[in-house]
Design an enzyme around this catalytic site. Structure first.
Site, mmCIF file in Angstrom:
data_model
loop_
_atom_site.group_PDB
_atom_site.id
_atom_site.type_symbol
_atom_site.label_atom_id
_atom_site.label_comp_id
_atom_site.label_asym_id
_atom_site.label_seq_id
_atom_site.Cartn_x
_atom_site.Cartn_y
_atom_site.Cartn_z
ATOM 1 N N ILE A 113 28.961 35.877 36.078
ATOM 2 C CA ILE A 113 30.312 36.401 35.890
ATOM 3 C C ILE A 113 30.866 35.902 34.556
ATOM 4 O O ILE A 113 30.798 34.702 34.247
ATOM 5 C CB ILE A 113 31.251 35.948 37.025
ATOM 6 C CG1 ILE A 113 30.716 36.415 38.375
ATOM 7 C CG2 ILE A 113 32.661 36.470 36.811
ATOM 8 C CD1 ILE A 113 31.434 35.827 39.575
ATOM 9 N N CYS A 114 31.424 36.834 33.792
ATOM 10 C CA CYS A 114 32.055 36.479 32.527
ATOM 11 C C CYS A 114 33.557 36.735 32.646
ATOM 12 O O CYS A 114 34.001 37.883 32.710
ATOM 13 C CB CYS A 114 31.479 37.308 31.375
ATOM 14 S SG CYS A 114 32.274 36.991 29.786
ATOM 15 N N VAL A 115 34.331 35.648 32.698
ATOM 16 C CA VAL A 115 35.791 35.752 32.739
ATOM 17 C C VAL A 115 36.355 34.518 32.045
ATOM 18 O O VAL A 115 35.808 33.414 32.157
ATOM 19 C CB VAL A 115 36.301 35.867 34.203
ATOM 20 C CG1 VAL A 115 35.945 34.629 35.006
ATOM 21 C CG2 VAL A 115 37.778 36.146 34.252
ATOM 22 N N LEU B 265 29.215 41.685 29.777
ATOM 23 C CA LEU B 265 27.861 41.164 29.937
ATOM 24 C C LEU B 265 26.899 42.308 30.232
ATOM 25 O O LEU B 265 25.726 42.252 29.887
ATOM 26 C CB LEU B 265 27.809 40.147 31.077
ATOM 27 C CG LEU B 265 28.404 38.758 30.799
ATOM 28 C CD1 LEU B 265 28.283 37.873 32.031
ATOM 29 C CD2 LEU B 265 27.723 38.092 29.615
ATOM 30 N N ASN C 88 31.708 43.077 33.383
ATOM 31 C CA ASN C 88 31.778 41.621 33.216
ATOM 32 C C ASN C 88 30.854 40.859 34.149
ATOM 33 O O ASN C 88 30.983 39.641 34.288
ATOM 34 C CB ASN C 88 33.220 41.145 33.418
ATOM 35 C CG ASN C 88 34.193 41.865 32.509
ATOM 36 O OD1 ASN C 88 35.027 42.644 32.977
ATOM 37 N ND2 ASN C 88 34.071 41.662 31.200
#
Length: 257
Positions: free
Chosen positions: A93-95, A128, A86
Site C-alpha cells: 500500500i502506498c499512502v 504503485l 495505490n
C-alpha cells in the site's frame, strides 16, 4: 517469527488498549483481528465502500509493525487481490500516512480509516500500479469495470451456509423415486442387517420353466439363517437339492421342445 518480545512493554500496553477499543467499537466497514501472542502483525477485513467499484467486496489486509514502532510507520499490505492505483500487484500500500506524513501519535484506528478512504479516493499521481493509475486518469469507465471485475472475482464475501440445507437436501433425496442410488443403498443395508441377499421385486413373465426357476430361487432365499439347528440346515439343503434336480429336468424338457 516476530513476537511481542520485539516490542517495548509500554508499546505492547498501548497496542493492547487500542486493539481492545477497535474490537469494542470498530470503525465503519472495518473488522480487526489480532494474535494476542504477536501484536506485530495486525489483520483487518475492510468492506468495499458503497458507490465505488469495490462495493460489496471484502478485502483482507495486514499491518506489520517494526520493532521501533510507533517511531516508524507500519507497513500495509492487501492480501486480497485488488485493482487500485495505490496498491501494487504484490499488495503493498502506498499512502502518505504510512510514509512522509507519519506521526508517532497516530493510532491504528486512524491508519485503518485512511486505508479505507483510499478505496473511495485513489491518488493516481503516486501510483504503485501504473496501469490502474493511467486508466483512472484517462478512461475512468474502463478502470471502474476492471476494478469491479477484480472485486467480483477475488473479494467475494464468504457466504454463510443456509441452516437446514443439508437435512432438506437429504430428505429430498430419500423421497425422490427416481434416485436409484439411494434405493440401492437401502437394499444393501437391509441385506446386511438380515444376513440375506437382496431379492428382485419384479415378476418373470417368461415360460413356465423360467417361472419355476424363479420360484426355486425364492424358496432357497427362505432357508433358515446360519444360526439355525444342524437338523434344519440338512433338511433345507436336501430340499434345495431336490428342487435343483426338478429344475434341471424341466430345462431338459424345454430344450427338447
Amino acid at each position: 517469527m516476530a513476537t511481542n518480545e520485539n516490542l517495548p512493554p509500554n508499546v505492547i500496553k498501548q497496542l493492547a488498549k487500542e486493539l481492545k477499543n477497535l474490537d469494542e467499537t470498530p470503525p465503519e466497514g472495518i473488522k480487526v483481528g489480532v494474535n494476542d501472542d504477536d501484536f506485530t502483525t495486525i489483520f483487518a477485513d475492510i468492506d468495499g465502500p458503497a458507490g465505488t467499484p469495490y462495493e460489496n467486496g471484502v478485502f483482507r489486509m495486514k499491518l506489520i509493525l517494526s520493532s521501533d514502532f510507533p517511531y516508524s510507520p507500519p507497513k500495509g499490505y492487501f492480501l486480497t487481490k485488488i485493482f487500485h492505483p495505490n496498491i501494487s500487484n504484490s499488495g503493498e500500500i502506498c499512502v502518505n500516512t504510512l510514509k512522509k506524513d507519519w506521526n508517532p501519535t497516530l493510532g491504528l484506528r486512524h491508519v485503518l480509516l485512511v486505508i479505507r478512504c483510499l478505496l473511495i479516493e485513489p491518488f493516481p499521481e503516486s501510483a504503485l500500479n501504473e496501469q490502474a493509475g493511467k486508466m483512472l486518469l484517462e478512461n475512468y469507465e474502463e478502470y471502474a469495470r476492471l476494478a469491479r471485475l477484480y472485486t467480483g472475482i477475488h473479494a467475494k464475501p464468504k457466504s454463510k451456509p443456509k441452516q437446514g440445507a443439508i437435512s432438506e437436501s437429504t430428505t429430498a433425496l430419500n423421497v425422490d423415486p427416481k434416485n436409484t442410488s439411494v434405493q440401492k443403498t437401502d437394499l444393501k443395508n437391509s441385506s446386511v442387517s438380515t444376513g440375506r441377499a437382496p431379492t428382485s421385486t419384479t415378476t418373470s413373465k417368461g415360460t413356465s420353466g423360467q417361472e419355476n426357476v424363479g420360484d426355486a430361487q425364492n424358496e432357497s432365499d427362505t432357508a433358515p439363517p446360519a444360526t439355525a439347528p444342524v437338523a434344519l440346515k440338512k433338511d433345507g439343503a436336501l430340499k434345495a437339492h431336490a428342487e435343483k434336480k426338478k429344475i434341471d429336468a424341466r430345462k431338459k424338457s424345454l430344450k427338447r421342445l
